[in-house]
Design a protein around this motif. Sequence first.
Motif, PDB file in Angstrom:
ATOM      1  N   GLU A 122     -12.872  63.683  43.692  1.00  0.00           N
ATOM      2  CA  GLU A 122     -13.458  63.830  42.331  1.00  0.00           C
ATOM      3  C   GLU A 122     -13.211  62.252  41.875  1.00  0.00           C
ATOM      4  O   GLU A 122     -14.218  61.726  41.321  1.00  0.00           O
ATOM      5  N   GLU A 123     -12.149  61.607  42.197  1.00  0.00           N
ATOM      6  CA  GLU A 123     -11.870  60.269  41.842  1.00  0.00           C
ATOM      7  C   GLU A 123     -12.887  59.157  42.517  1.00  0.00           C
ATOM      8  O   GLU A 123     -13.479  58.261  41.915  1.00  0.00           O
ATOM      9  N   ALA A 124     -13.183  59.615  43.739  1.00  0.00           N
ATOM     10  CA  ALA A 124     -14.180  58.538  44.563  1.00  0.00           C
ATOM     11  C   ALA A 124     -15.609  58.892  43.942  1.00  0.00           C
ATOM     12  O   ALA A 124     -16.307  57.989  43.603  1.00  0.00           O
ATOM     13  N   HIS A 125     -15.736  60.189  43.220  1.00  0.00           N
ATOM     14  CA  HIS A 125     -17.186  60.373  42.753  1.00  0.00           C
ATOM     15  C   HIS A 125     -17.012  59.696  41.414  1.00  0.00           C
ATOM     16  O   HIS A 125     -18.389  59.172  40.984  1.00  0.00           O
ATOM     17  N   LYS A 126     -16.001  59.709  40.717  1.00  0.00           N
ATOM     18  CA  LYS A 126     -16.144  58.962  39.249  1.00  0.00           C
ATOM     19  C   LYS A 126     -16.340  57.378  39.585  1.00  0.00           C
ATOM     20  O   LYS A 126     -17.161  57.000  38.807  1.00  0.00           O
ATOM     21  N   LEU A 127     -15.789  57.013  40.481  1.00  0.00           N
ATOM     22  CA  LEU A 127     -15.918  55.564  40.915  1.00  0.00           C
ATOM     23  C   LEU A 127     -17.249  55.324  41.373  1.00  0.00           C
ATOM     24  O   LEU A 127     -18.156  54.288  40.970  1.00  0.00           O
ATOM     25  N   ALA A 128     -17.835  56.263  41.878  1.00  0.00           N
ATOM     26  CA  ALA A 128     -19.280  56.176  42.558  1.00  0.00           C
ATOM     27  C   ALA A 128     -20.285  56.318  41.361  1.00  0.00           C
ATOM     28  O   ALA A 128     -21.091  55.391  41.307  1.00  0.00           O
ATOM     29  N   VAL A 129     -20.031  57.343  40.544  1.00  0.00           N
ATOM     30  CA  VAL A 129     -20.970  57.340  39.402  1.00  0.00           C
ATOM     31  C   VAL A 129     -20.927  56.414  38.625  1.00  0.00           C
ATOM     32  O   VAL A 129     -22.042  56.047  37.959  1.00  0.00           O
ATOM     33  N   CYS A 175     -20.961  53.168  39.337  1.00  0.00           N
ATOM     34  CA  CYS A 175     -21.995  52.134  39.944  1.00  0.00           C
ATOM     35  C   CYS A 175     -23.263  52.801  40.481  1.00  0.00           C
ATOM     36  O   CYS A 175     -23.753  51.985  41.340  1.00  0.00           O
ATOM     37  N   MET A 176     -23.659  54.069  40.600  1.00  0.00           N
ATOM     38  CA  MET A 176     -24.733  54.603  41.291  1.00  0.00           C
ATOM     39  C   MET A 176     -25.479  55.786  40.695  1.00  0.00           C
ATOM     40  O   MET A 176     -24.784  56.497  39.871  1.00  0.00           O
ATOM     41  N   THR A 177     -26.816  55.949  40.990  1.00  0.00           N
ATOM     42  CA  THR A 177     -27.410  57.165  40.236  1.00  0.00           C
ATOM     43  C   THR A 177     -27.096  58.363  40.993  1.00  0.00           C
ATOM     44  O   THR A 177     -26.632  58.372  42.035  1.00  0.00           O
ATOM     45  N   PRO A 178     -27.200  59.538  40.321  1.00  0.00           N
ATOM     46  CA  PRO A 178     -26.809  60.775  40.903  1.00  0.00           C
ATOM     47  C   PRO A 178     -27.548  61.130  42.271  1.00  0.00           C
ATOM     48  O   PRO A 178     -26.887  61.644  42.960  1.00  0.00           O
ATOM     49  N   GLY A 206     -27.316  61.860  47.863  1.00  0.00           N
ATOM     50  CA  GLY A 206     -27.601  61.370  49.234  1.00  0.00           C
ATOM     51  C   GLY A 206     -26.655  60.454  50.160  1.00  0.00           C
ATOM     52  O   GLY A 206     -26.335  60.997  51.181  1.00  0.00           O
ATOM     53  N   LEU A 207     -25.569  59.885  49.334  1.00  0.00           N
ATOM     54  CA  LEU A 207     -24.663  59.185  49.902  1.00  0.00           C
ATOM     55  C   LEU A 207     -23.795  60.264  50.289  1.00  0.00           C
ATOM     56  O   LEU A 207     -23.167  60.053  51.298  1.00  0.00           O
ATOM     57  N   TYR A 208     -23.379  61.264  49.456  1.00  0.00           N
ATOM     58  CA  TYR A 208     -22.358  62.335  50.049  1.00  0.00           C
ATOM     59  C   TYR A 208     -23.009  63.160  51.065  1.00  0.00           C
ATOM     60  O   TYR A 208     -22.201  63.069  52.171  1.00  0.00           O
ATOM     61  N   VAL A 209     -24.298  63.358  51.081  1.00  0.00           N
ATOM     62  CA  VAL A 209     -24.854  64.414  52.168  1.00  0.00           C
ATOM     63  C   VAL A 209     -25.047  63.452  53.403  1.00  0.00           C
ATOM     64  O   VAL A 209     -24.380  64.122  54.488  1.00  0.00           O
ATOM     65  N   SER A 210     -25.333  62.326  53.290  1.00  0.00           N
ATOM     66  CA  SER A 210     -25.385  61.740  54.448  1.00  0.00           C
ATOM     67  C   SER A 210     -24.195  61.252  55.260  1.00  0.00           C
ATOM     68  O   SER A 210     -23.857  61.573  56.204  1.00  0.00           O
ATOM     69  N   ARG A 211     -23.160  61.228  54.279  1.00  0.00           N
ATOM     70  CA  ARG A 211     -21.630  60.711  54.854  1.00  0.00           C
ATOM     71  C   ARG A 211     -21.054  62.130  55.363  1.00  0.00           C
ATOM     72  O   ARG A 211     -20.349  62.071  56.173  1.00  0.00           O
ATOM     73  N   ALA A 212     -21.464  63.269  54.761  1.00  0.00           N
ATOM     74  CA  ALA A 212     -21.067  64.485  55.083  1.00  0.00           C
ATOM     75  C   ALA A 212     -21.464  64.556  56.596  1.00  0.00           C
ATOM     76  O   ALA A 212     -20.761  65.192  57.493  1.00  0.00           O
ATOM     77  N   LYS A 213     -23.050  64.393  56.555  1.00  0.00           N
ATOM     78  CA  LYS A 213     -23.452  64.770  58.340  1.00  0.00           C
ATOM     79  C   LYS A 213     -22.757  63.776  59.237  1.00  0.00           C
ATOM     80  O   LYS A 213     -22.726  64.044  60.374  1.00  0.00           O
ATOM     81  N   GLU A 214     -22.646  62.537  58.715  1.00  0.00           N
ATOM     82  CA  GLU A 214     -21.858  61.663  59.646  1.00  0.00           C
ATOM     83  C   GLU A 214     -20.571  62.046  60.215  1.00  0.00           C
ATOM     84  O   GLU A 214     -20.119  61.963  61.403  1.00  0.00           O
ATOM     85  N   ALA A 266     -19.066  70.080  49.041  1.00  0.00           N
ATOM     86  CA  ALA A 266     -18.691  70.714  47.974  1.00  0.00           C
ATOM     87  C   ALA A 266     -18.722  69.819  46.594  1.00  0.00           C
ATOM     88  O   ALA A 266     -19.179  70.252  45.389  1.00  0.00           O
ATOM     89  N   THR A 267     -18.380  68.538  46.803  1.00  0.00           N
ATOM     90  CA  THR A 267     -18.475  67.726  45.482  1.00  0.00           C
ATOM     91  C   THR A 267     -19.944  67.440  44.936  1.00  0.00           C
ATOM     92  O   THR A 267     -20.131  67.427  43.810  1.00  0.00           O
ATOM     93  N   VAL A 268     -20.844  67.547  45.776  1.00  0.00           N
ATOM     94  CA  VAL A 268     -22.209  67.243  45.370  1.00  0.00           C
ATOM     95  C   VAL A 268     -22.886  68.806  45.376  1.00  0.00           C
ATOM     96  O   VAL A 268     -24.236  69.038  45.193  1.00  0.00           O
ATOM     97  N   ASP A 269     -21.902  69.855  45.336  1.00  0.00           N
ATOM     98  CA  ASP A 269     -22.404  71.415  45.125  1.00  0.00           C
ATOM     99  C   ASP A 269     -23.588  71.605  46.204  1.00  0.00           C
ATOM    100  O   ASP A 269     -24.819  72.290  45.774  1.00  0.00           O
ATOM    101  N   GLN A 270     -23.197  71.666  47.306  1.00  0.00           N
ATOM    102  CA  GLN A 270     -24.268  72.042  48.486  1.00  0.00           C
ATOM    103  C   GLN A 270     -23.389  72.599  49.326  1.00  0.00           C
ATOM    104  O   GLN A 270     -23.145  72.502  50.543  1.00  0.00           O
TER     105      GLN A 270
END
Length: 1744
Positions: free
Chosen positions: A950-957, A959-962, A967-975, A990-994
Amino acid sequence: MSAVSGKNDGAAKVTCMAWAPNSARFAVCTVDRVVLLYDEQGERRDKFSTKPADPKYGKKSYTVKALAFSPDSTKIAIAQTDDIIYVYKIGEEWGDKKVISNKFVQTSAPTCLIWPADHAIVFGLAEGKVRIANTKTNKSSTVYATDSYVVSLTSNVSAKGIMSGHADGTVVRYFFDDEGSGESQGKIFTHPCPPYALAWGANSIIAGGCDKKIVAYGKEGHVLQTFDYSRDRSEKEFTVAATGPSGQSVVLGSYDRLRVFNWSPRRGTWDEASPKEIPNLYTITALAWKKDGSRLCAGTLCGGVEQFDCCLRRSIYKNKFEMTYVGLSQVIVKNLSTGTRVVLKSHYGYEIDEVKILGKDRFLVGHTSNTLLLGDLISNKLSEVAWQGSGGNEKFFFENETVCMIFNAGELTLVEYGNNEVLGSVRTEFMNPHLISVRLNERKQRGVEDNKKLAYLIDIKTIAIVDLAAGYNLGTVNHDSKVDWLEMNETGRKLLFRDKKLRLHLYDIESQEKTTVLSFCSYVQWVPGSDVVVAQNRNSLCVWYNIDSSERVTMFPLRGDIFDLERSNGKTEVIVTEGVNTVSYTLDEGLIEFGTAIDDGDYYRATAFLETLEMCAETEAMWKTLSKLSLEARQLHIAERCFAALGDVSKARFLNETNKIADNVGKEFGGDGTEHYQVKARLAMLEKNYKLAEMYFMEQNAIDDVMEMYQELHMWDDCIAVAEAKGHPELDNLRRSYYAWLMETNQNERAGEVKEGECDYMGAINLYLKAGLPAKAARLAIGRGELAANTDVINRIASALIKGEFYERAGDLFERIRNNQRALDCYRKGNAFRKAVELARVAFPADVVKLEEAWGDYLVQQKQMDAAINHYIESGCSEKAIEAAIGARQWKKAVHILELQEQQGAGKYYQRIAQHYASIQEYEVAERLFVKGDQIKAAIDMYTQAGHWEEAHKLAVKCMTPEEVSGLYVSRAKELEKEGKYKEAERLFATVDQPDQAITMYKKNKMYDDMIRLVARHHTDLLQETHVHLAKELEAESRLQEAEYHYLEGQEWKGAVNMYRGHDMWEESYRVAKNHGGAAAQKQVAYLWAKSLGGEAAVKLLNKFGMLDTGIECAIDNCSFDFAFELARNSLKQKLPEVHLKYAMFLEDEGKYAEAEAEFVRAGKPKEAVLMYVHQQDWVGAQRVAEGHDPDSVADVLVGQAKHCFEQRDFQKAEAFLLRAQRPELAIKYYKDAEMWSDAMRICKEYLPSKLSILQEEYEKEASKKGPRGVEGVLEQAREWEQTGEYARAVECYLRVKDTSNVALLEKCWMKAAELAIKFLGQDRSVDVIQVVGPRLIQLKKYSAAAELYLNLDLIKEAVDAFIEGEEWNKAKRVAKELDPRLEDYVDQCYKEHLKNQGKVDSLVGVDVMAALDMYAERGQWEKCIDTASKQNYKILHKYVALYSTHLIKEGDPERVLNLYIQHGVPANPQNFNIYKRMFLGLLSQTERDNAESYRMWADLRDVMLALCENMTKSSEANSPAHEEFEQMLLVTHYYASRSAARGLDQLSAIAAKLSISLLRHTELIPADKAFYEAGLAAKAVGLENMAFIFLNRFLDLADGIDEGNLDALDHSDFQDTDIPFEVPLPAKLHVSVEKREEIRDWVLTVSMDQRVEQVLPRDERDTYEASLLAANTGIRSLPCVITGYPVLRNKIEFKRPGMAANKDDWNKFLMATKTTHSTECQDVLKFLNHWCGGLPTAGYSFH
């Protein structure tokens, strides 16, 4: 009650008897002078005849007056009237020969005798002396003499004091030992008559005699209580008394009666129990109470001895012990198996609440209100200690046989058995017996009398050791780990303890040294009776034969664990369990013996023992111990031998020389040579205690010896000191020799110190430098000014210091001579930066910054980063400061310094510090620092790694678009998925509701648990389906265990069972069925499994599960009979019949009867086959099987056929079958059921004639049930009997007629029966018949007929009763008068009862007035009752007045009682006294009566009391205690009446107040709270505030006491030296309302806050409280004023009646008020006084 000895018809009195102190024997002496001996059960076991003093006078020349057992129960003393006392030795066993062991001839006849102490027999003589006979010296002496015949003699409970009663009533007390009670000796009181019955209880003395009174006296002879039975005609004189062993109960014997008194400790009085009445017992002549209190025996005038059980209650404890409560404070505990008994008794007389037996049924625990009773049943040691109740929360431990450990509320209390004081008490929270060690005199030690020690835990790491005998702390052991076991040795000198790390430690209590002796210790124990220790270390048995040398240990290899340690028969064995076996290891008893010899102080024995041993580690340790102990004991030869054995030649030689000196001194001067000063000095030298040796030499002025000793030891300083002190001429030579010796031995430092002492400082410095000690030389130079000025010396010293790298000391030297530059250089080289900086600040300010930086660098080099930070800040090196702060992990300081710097170049530090905060999970601080250092990506990574999405998401939001974030979270999750970091990947999804992507990921990677978890969270409806789907997939992959889990989670356990069955995995299938399918499924699977195996394997399987029976039953239930037979044949052959039976029943159901028959027969149940054929009505088959296999069933078959024939109404055939079956009773039954009575009678007559009469009765009953038709049959039969002359049977038939619908017929039949009986049957039978017919006729209300029948047979009483029943009173009277005049009174009595029952009381008055009065009373018609009674005599009237009064008192209406006695007078009957008291107390308890309006009631009560007292004066009750009490009540009521009269006049308010205050001295009668309340208000009303404050304060204290239920907390200090009583009854309730009480409380509080009153009662000229009759100083009692109740001191007015007086002022004031106001109430008071006081003092005032 049981009879020990039978009674005679005439007088044959039991003269005396006694129980033996051990309770085993009971002796009785009868009038024929024979002593009978009985056992405890009352069975006679022995007897012997007594002897006359002189045979020439014959055997009947004397009688036995008394006998007593000796304290050891082996002798009997017998007092005879022929002036002699014999002592017979009767032995310890029954039947032992009886021998006269002592005889004491006297000058007159002994009258009574007791044996209280071992050799002392006390007896009384007819001439009045009380003497003592000593069986040891065979002499007797007089204790004291009186002039009066001794009638009784008794002792106190402890047998330390005696008391005698004499014919003149005198009672004398004498103490052998008063036990500190301080009670007086000599004559203590005189009883009104000879006190034949005298008993000395624990708290009081009771005496009784021929006046039929029992008087209880206090310890100093004042009368406590009197029990008067003189008016009881059935009571006779009291002849004998006995005290219970506890002194709490006393029994007195008289005629046919025992009276029992029990002491009430709470009230301090005797309570009388209900007397024991025994008709025809006659006079009781002797009493004996068994010493354990359980039996009381009474001997009678007729020779009978009755034994009474004195048990209050009895109970059985655990079916092992019998508890007999023989008194409130005494319990007998009997072991039912062994028969042994222990008497548990409270020495303080407290009531024992309950007794428990604990600790393997060995130890007793009992509670009283204030004490605790403990005892050891084996040793019979009992203790009673003071113990305040704690609700039964105590825990008792009995591990130690000599002491009981009691834990209660964090406190450990120790009680030694047999001791009545608490041994010790300590605070501890650890109540495990392994954490407490108590040693009480377990081994005798030299010089130690009382060795009692305790070791316990203060806390889990601290042990305290306490000397319980001396009561101080011996030591405290502080340990670094938790202690889990501790124990002292038996002498209490050593303590072993083990900690949680399994380390074993030894603590020497005397030296307070702690030693670790073993690691990994799993078992440890002291060997009993020695100081040998046995322990286990892993696989080794460790034995310390000498624990003083703990490093010397003997070890044996072990293959098991030590279980126990046993020492017996000179052998010590360690018991070890090795698997299932037990092995014993024997220890060296010799080595153990050495330790015992040492403890006993027998060093020669120890030496002799050691001589036999070869030298080894243990032996060496023992020689060392012996050497130490023998030196301490001054046994020097043994010590010399020890040192020789140990190879210590020098000590052996030294001791050898010492022994020679000692031996020479002993030979030359005699005595103990070891006491010679040279020997003592040499021993002190051996112990290195040279000062002590010096002291021994100096005492003998052997100065040369001292100096020689010190020179030999090269202790020159001490030698010179002695020489200086004594002014020795060789002193200078000594000093020179000392210096020369120092130089020779190159001790330059010591030589320098000598020079320094001689003030040769240059020489000292040279020697110090020569010794390489420049620092010491520098210290001397700096300290001496003249040396500091010598540059050459300073330079030499400085060079030496620099050479030796003592830079700091060199710097100090240079600074001293003002050479600052060299000093600074030296400080720098020596890293003495503090001194360098201080010097630089003064001398070189420019160098300070560089020095600070160098100081910081040095500290960093020394790893002292913390200290370096400030120095870098001082030097302005910020980066170094930050580095140092980071190095020192002073992160906050680093951030603080960093924030003060410019941004440029600070980024790298921010990142390092942020990484630290990230590592300690202070993410917010880390984030702030990352952001400050432009490292946002690092912050997001930090949060990601930490899982803070959640804190990471707040920081990312930010300075980044949804889309970019997703995309960042899903690609990072697959990595992360590729890296195998599935959890992290899941979080990102879960963070990006997938969540579905996460489920797919887990499914793909076959991580089913996580997949299920997510399905449960996001798709609950699909969860069970998913489980089952997964289970099937896993089953297909043969992952059966996982499949099972999912089947079960999917609630499809049958799928799991079938899966395992399909794979032939029966065990798993069974497990699943057992755990999830219930018992039925479990059995089913087991059965199927067994069936799949078949044969022996199936049997084994079912046996394993304990389901063989169940398996067979399952097979039967499933009709698999072949499998059932197979199982039964292979394993449970006893089950085969059951299988055959079930199979047969199955075949029967299938209709295969022939096969079923065969199976029934095989099952051993042919009867079932018979019943099967009977059921099918196949009689042939049934008969065949019965005859072939079960002959007993043939009859059943015949009965069955008969029943069938009866149903078909083929009676003849049925009867034939039943007779063949020998069942005629069934034939009768069937005929009866078919109402074929004639056939039934026929069969009965032929085959069962005995039952014919019963059958006839049944028939007659049946006939009578059928009504008239049946009755006609009976009448017909009766007439037939009559015609045939069978009159008896005819009578019976007539009597059987009971048709209640036809009364005339009944009367006719019964009269006929009576007529036949009178005519033809005998007298007795006629009477029987009339006795039956008469009541029946009476029941039919045919009273005259019944009476005539009775008269025919001269049954006069019955005839009269018949007339009475019919209320034909005249006929009844006439018959009685004419035929039996004795019955006239009976008829009259019945008539009275009839009138009573009918309630015709008015008619009854004319017949029986007393019965009528009783009826009025019963009905509550009191007015009629009293009115009728008043027409009778005075006695009858007052009987019913008393009954009515009692009723009114119960109803709470004392005023009506008063009116009754005003109306009818107050007789002085003692039985009415309680009514008068209750009336008086009831009126006093009434509230709102303190006013003028209540005068009439108080005046009436006063007049009634006056009349009563006057009546008592004329009666036998004159001057009795009751008379005195009513005189007191009269005085109180006079005060109340006078107060009410005074209340009506304002000018008499002071007199009313004084009366209220005077009433306080009568608070034992008046409710105390009411009295103080009224007195306080009265005092307040007339301005006496001091008194008002004290009285109302007392009222509040009393009110609080009433609320609490006791007055124990009352403070009596305000009423000291007054006659206001302290001990007053507790009122049942408060007599003042709560509101008024609170008003008083407020007033008292206000007054006490104002401090305007003194809390002191006013005093008069006697220096005594003004209202007190008793002067405090002189004890003189003044007369009370009849007007105010105050003491009459002077200005007295006396009345004609003695003891009546008034204060002149108060009298005149009252008289004047009466004259001026004409108050009728005051006039009435004066009228009363005129009557009461025998006239008024003057005739100046008359009243009407």
